[in-house]
Scaffold this active site. Structure first.
Site: not given
Length: 154
Positions: A12, A60, A88, A94, A105, A118, A131
């Site tokens: 991102k 959001f 993942r 997340t 993350r 993502h 996607e």
């Protein structure tokens, strides 16, 4: 060797701005996943609305669109056995606050809204294909054999 699977991953705008593209790509390569396609790009509002369509109408949603269109992203397709679950797991939760150290993350994210990366949801069977099709044309994805594949899988 069983069938490889492809999965969509995107670094991102916060990950790009923080210079994390190389680190994240290296982590996936070190794991043994194979890069099938990559694209440095800006997401326009139309693509952002398609990408986050399931969140439309939620409070959001506009923030997601504003953020993902705020700067360049690095979109990728990774390939390997059980690639979606592997990616993942490597990304972490997340919310970076809930992510274990050693995950992308957990190591680089501090805020739910700025969680660096993502990846397609492994529990949503159609997410990967949807996607990948949003971000890549078929001719942009390459089939090839990595020299170490015989050492990665039985």
């Amino acid at each position: 060797m069983s069938e490889n699977e492809r999965t969509f991953v995107m670094i991102k705008p916060d990950g790009v701005q923080r210079g994390l593209i190389g680190e994240i790509v290296t982590r996936f390569e070190d794991r043994g996943l194979k890069l099938a396609g990559g694209k440095f790009m800006r997401i326009d509002e139309e693509l952002a609305h398609e990408h986050y369509g399931e969140h439309e109408g939620k409070p959001f949603f506009e923030g997601l669109v504003d953020f993902i269109t705020s700067g360049p992203v690095f979109a990728m397709v990774w390939e390997g056995q059980d690639a979606t679950r592997q990616v993942r797991d490597m990304m972490g939760e997340t919310d970076p606050a809930d992510s274990a150290p050693g995950t992308i993350r957990g190591d680089f994210g501090l805020d739910l809204g700025r969680n660096v990366v993502h990846g397609s949801d492994h529990e949503d069977e159609g997410a990967n294909e949807r996607e990948i099709d949003l971000f890549f044309d078929e001719e942009e994805l390459l089939d090839y054999e990595r020299i170490d594949e015989n050492w990665l899988y039985e």
